[in-house]
Design an enzyme around this catalytic site. Structure first.
Site, PDB file in Angstrom:
ATOM      1  N   MET A  55      -8.934   8.154   0.171  1.00  0.00           N
ATOM      2  CA  MET A  55      -9.709   8.625   1.339  1.00  0.00           C
ATOM      3  C   MET A  55     -10.158  10.051   1.084  1.00  0.00           C
ATOM      4  O   MET A  55      -9.373  10.874   0.607  1.00  0.00           O
ATOM      5  CB  MET A  55      -8.817   8.592   2.585  1.00  0.00           C
ATOM      6  CG  MET A  55      -8.217   7.242   2.867  1.00  0.00           C
ATOM      7  SD  MET A  55      -7.108   7.353   4.282  1.00  0.00           S
ATOM      8  CE  MET A  55      -6.503   5.663   4.355  1.00  0.00           C
ATOM      9  N   ASP A  62      -6.358  -6.264   5.091  1.00  0.00           N
ATOM     10  CA  ASP A  62      -5.747  -4.938   4.974  1.00  0.00           C
ATOM     11  C   ASP A  62      -5.695  -4.263   6.330  1.00  0.00           C
ATOM     12  O   ASP A  62      -6.736  -4.007   6.944  1.00  0.00           O
ATOM     13  CB  ASP A  62      -6.611  -4.117   3.988  1.00  0.00           C
ATOM     14  CG  ASP A  62      -6.048  -2.732   3.714  1.00  0.00           C
ATOM     15  OD1 ASP A  62      -4.943  -2.425   4.189  1.00  0.00           O
ATOM     16  OD2 ASP A  62      -6.728  -1.963   3.001  1.00  0.00           O
ATOM     17  N   SER A 115       0.843  -1.203   0.000  1.00  0.00           N
ATOM     18  CA  SER A 115       0.000   0.000   0.000  1.00  0.00           C
ATOM     19  C   SER A 115       0.871   1.242   0.000  1.00  0.00           C
ATOM     20  O   SER A 115       1.637   1.483   0.954  1.00  0.00           O
ATOM     21  CB  SER A 115      -0.886   0.014   1.242  1.00  0.00           C
ATOM     22  OG  SER A 115      -1.439   1.300   1.416  1.00  0.00           O
ATOM     23  N   HIS A 175      -1.440  -1.548  -3.981  1.00  0.00           N
ATOM     24  CA  HIS A 175      -2.675  -1.152  -3.289  1.00  0.00           C
ATOM     25  C   HIS A 175      -2.715   0.372  -3.175  1.00  0.00           C
ATOM     26  O   HIS A 175      -1.737   1.013  -2.779  1.00  0.00           O
ATOM     27  CB  HIS A 175      -2.698  -1.803  -1.910  1.00  0.00           C
ATOM     28  CG  HIS A 175      -3.991  -1.658  -1.178  1.00  0.00           C
ATOM     29  ND1 HIS A 175      -5.097  -2.425  -1.462  1.00  0.00           N
ATOM     30  CD2 HIS A 175      -4.365  -0.838  -0.157  1.00  0.00           C
ATOM     31  CE1 HIS A 175      -6.092  -2.099  -0.645  1.00  0.00           C
ATOM     32  NE2 HIS A 175      -5.667  -1.120   0.149  1.00  0.00           N
ATOM     33  N   MET A 203     -11.328  -5.892   6.367  1.00  0.00           N
ATOM     34  CA  MET A 203     -10.455  -4.921   7.050  1.00  0.00           C
ATOM     35  C   MET A 203     -10.001  -5.496   8.390  1.00  0.00           C
ATOM     36  O   MET A 203     -10.811  -6.000   9.175  1.00  0.00           O
ATOM     37  CB  MET A 203     -11.190  -3.604   7.301  1.00  0.00           C
ATOM     38  CG  MET A 203     -11.465  -2.739   6.076  1.00  0.00           C
ATOM     39  SD  MET A 203     -10.019  -2.208   5.131  1.00  0.00           S
ATOM     40  CE  MET A 203      -9.041  -1.345   6.353  1.00  0.00           C
ATOM     41  N   ASP A 252      -4.932   3.448  -1.661  1.00  0.00           N
ATOM     42  CA  ASP A 252      -5.963   3.823  -0.697  1.00  0.00           C
ATOM     43  C   ASP A 252      -6.481   5.228  -0.960  1.00  0.00           C
ATOM     44  O   ASP A 252      -5.748   6.199  -0.780  1.00  0.00           O
ATOM     45  CB  ASP A 252      -5.385   3.773   0.725  1.00  0.00           C
ATOM     46  CG  ASP A 252      -5.175   2.359   1.217  1.00  0.00           C
ATOM     47  OD1 ASP A 252      -6.127   1.565   1.180  1.00  0.00           O
ATOM     48  OD2 ASP A 252      -4.029   2.048   1.636  1.00  0.00           O
ATOM     49  N   GLY A 274      -0.376   2.166   9.674  1.00  0.00           N
ATOM     50  CA  GLY A 274       0.422   2.012  10.888  1.00  0.00           C
ATOM     51  C   GLY A 274      -0.345   1.617  12.137  1.00  0.00           C
ATOM     52  O   GLY A 274       0.163   1.766  13.244  1.00  0.00           O
ATOM     53  N   SER A 276       3.352  -0.209   5.902  1.00  0.00           N
ATOM     54  CA  SER A 276       4.637   0.026   6.566  1.00  0.00           C
ATOM     55  C   SER A 276       5.549  -1.189   6.543  1.00  0.00           C
ATOM     56  O   SER A 276       6.775  -1.034   6.525  1.00  0.00           O
ATOM     57  CB  SER A 276       4.395   0.494   7.998  1.00  0.00           C
ATOM     58  OG  SER A 276       3.223  -0.048   8.534  1.00  0.00           O
ATOM     59  N   MET A 294     -12.229   4.492   0.024  1.00  0.00           N
ATOM     60  CA  MET A 294     -12.796   4.843   1.329  1.00  0.00           C
ATOM     61  C   MET A 294     -13.376   6.245   1.173  1.00  0.00           C
ATOM     62  O   MET A 294     -12.864   7.235   1.712  1.00  0.00           O
ATOM     63  CB  MET A 294     -11.707   4.779   2.402  1.00  0.00           C
ATOM     64  CG  MET A 294     -11.294   3.351   2.729  1.00  0.00           C
ATOM     65  SD  MET A 294      -9.739   3.243   3.626  1.00  0.00           S
ATOM     66  CE  MET A 294      -8.582   3.281   2.260  1.00  0.00           C
ATOM     67  N   HIS A 306      -8.665   0.911  -3.420  1.00  0.00           N
ATOM     68  CA  HIS A 306      -9.543   0.746  -2.253  1.00  0.00           C
ATOM     69  C   HIS A 306     -10.195   2.095  -1.977  1.00  0.00           C
ATOM     70  O   HIS A 306      -9.548   3.023  -1.509  1.00  0.00           O
ATOM     71  CB  HIS A 306      -8.675   0.272  -1.078  1.00  0.00           C
ATOM     72  CG  HIS A 306      -9.402   0.113   0.214  1.00  0.00           C
ATOM     73  ND1 HIS A 306      -8.745  -0.093   1.416  1.00  0.00           N
ATOM     74  CD2 HIS A 306     -10.726   0.116   0.517  1.00  0.00           C
ATOM     75  CE1 HIS A 306      -9.630  -0.209   2.390  1.00  0.00           C
ATOM     76  NE2 HIS A 306     -10.833  -0.068   1.876  1.00  0.00           N
ATOM     77  N   GLY A 320      -2.324  -3.485   9.385  1.00  0.00           N
ATOM     78  CA  GLY A 320      -1.541  -4.050  10.481  1.00  0.00           C
ATOM     79  C   GLY A 320      -0.845  -5.358  10.168  1.00  0.00           C
ATOM     80  O   GLY A 320      -0.339  -6.013  11.079  1.00  0.00           O
TER      81      GLY A 320
END
Ligand code: DX5
Ligand code: ZN
Length: 286
Positions: A36, A175, A7, A32, A136, A34, A144, A198, A67, A65, A177
């Site tokens: 937002m 997705d 990501s 990936h 999720m 993201d 993070g 990360s 959001m 993705h 952690g």
């Protein structure tokens, strides 16, 4: 098959192109992306221009993705900007089935995501409409954060249900952690598309990190030289996001913050896509 999907939310945007080159060289399967909007989630990332630049320069599939509050309004544009997979959230208002069909009509693979609080059974009626389901493993909005292991039970039940329907290699994405110490648990539970921010972009050696993470998923030995995966000096552009997320949660529970979700000023428009998908309908593939 295992698909690794780094990501770029966790990347250093000053050198984004170089880092994506490293991701590609490391054999990642998807990139990936993201998106937002500051409404569906309390954070803002990036959109069409960045996606288009990446799509013109790199060949790896782009896993977008969304959001955002009104994904229906933007499906055509994300497809035109180069999205190969487009994921919408089941928690969005609107007709999820119609949106998934529109995504397919626009030439992309439709996918649906669910937040940690949404029961897995709610996506079961969408399995046949989607080519992928994203479970999720953190609250969406920030990179993070800490992995929520209890989400793996949802992955297990979804894998059982897709197998019961005869899909042996249905794409189940996780997705949030994911790290070297939990990726095998996710893979064992039935996730075969693993998003990592990360854990990949925090490494000083991205191709090596991807090799290690792939080995770890299958519980194989970590390849030499077995150096630390996350650089000690890594500070992602979104590095304060986890703390920010915690602050927002505290504020929300104490009533000090409110995230509005008004769509009054957004006009709707008709389905304009006329691109057919051809033989790309691979709900049974991989
Ligand atoms: C969270 C995003 C994730 C995030 C993952 O809303 O959807 O893709 O970037 O980042 P890590 O792997 O750092 O948790
Ligand atoms: Zn994501």
């Amino acid at each position: 098959m295992l698909f690794i999907a780094p990501s770029i939310l966790a990347s250093n945007f000053v050198t984004l192109g170089d880092q994506v080159s490293a991701v590609q060289a490391g054999g990642a399967d998807f990139l990936h992306f993201d998106v937002m909007d500051g409404v569906f989630v309390p954070n803002i990332s990036f959109g069409f221009p960045v996606l288009k630049s990446l799509s013109l320069h790199f060949s790896m599939p782009l896993d977008v993705h969304l959001m955002i509050q009104n994904p229906d309004l933007y499906i055509e544009r994300f497809a035109a900007a180069g999205a190969d997979y487009i994921t919408i959230h089941i928690e969005n208002e609107g007709d999820t089935v119609e949106m998934l069909r529109k995504i397919r009509k626009c030439g992309a693979h439709p996918s649906v995501a669910l937040k940690p609080g949404t029961p897995i059974e709610e996506v079961f009626p969408l399995i046949d409409e989607a080519d992928m389901i994203l479970v999720m493993t953190v609250e969406p909005g920030f990179g993070g954060q800490s992995f929520m292991p209890e989400m793996l039970e949802k992955v297990r039940r979804l894998r059982e249900e897709t197998q019961r329907r005869g899909y042996d290699r249905y794409k189940i994405e996780v997705d949030g952690g994911l790290r070297i110490d939990n990726i095998a648990d996710a893979y064992d539970a039935g996730a075969n598309v693993i998003v990592m921010g990360s854990a990949v972009f925090g490494s000083h050696d991205i191709p090596y990190a991807i090799k290690c993470l792939r080995a770890a998923a299958k519980r194989e030995p970590i390849p030499e030289p077995s150096e630390p995966l996350i650089s000690e000096d890594y500070t992602p552009p979104t590095g304060e996001d986890a703390a920010e997320a915690e602050q927002l949660e505290i504020a929300e529970t104490t009533g000090d913050a409110e995230v509005s979700s008004s769509d009054e000023n957004v006009s709707s428009h008709d389905d304009k896509c006329d691109v057919t998908v051809g033989d790309e309908t691979d709900t049974t593939a991989e």
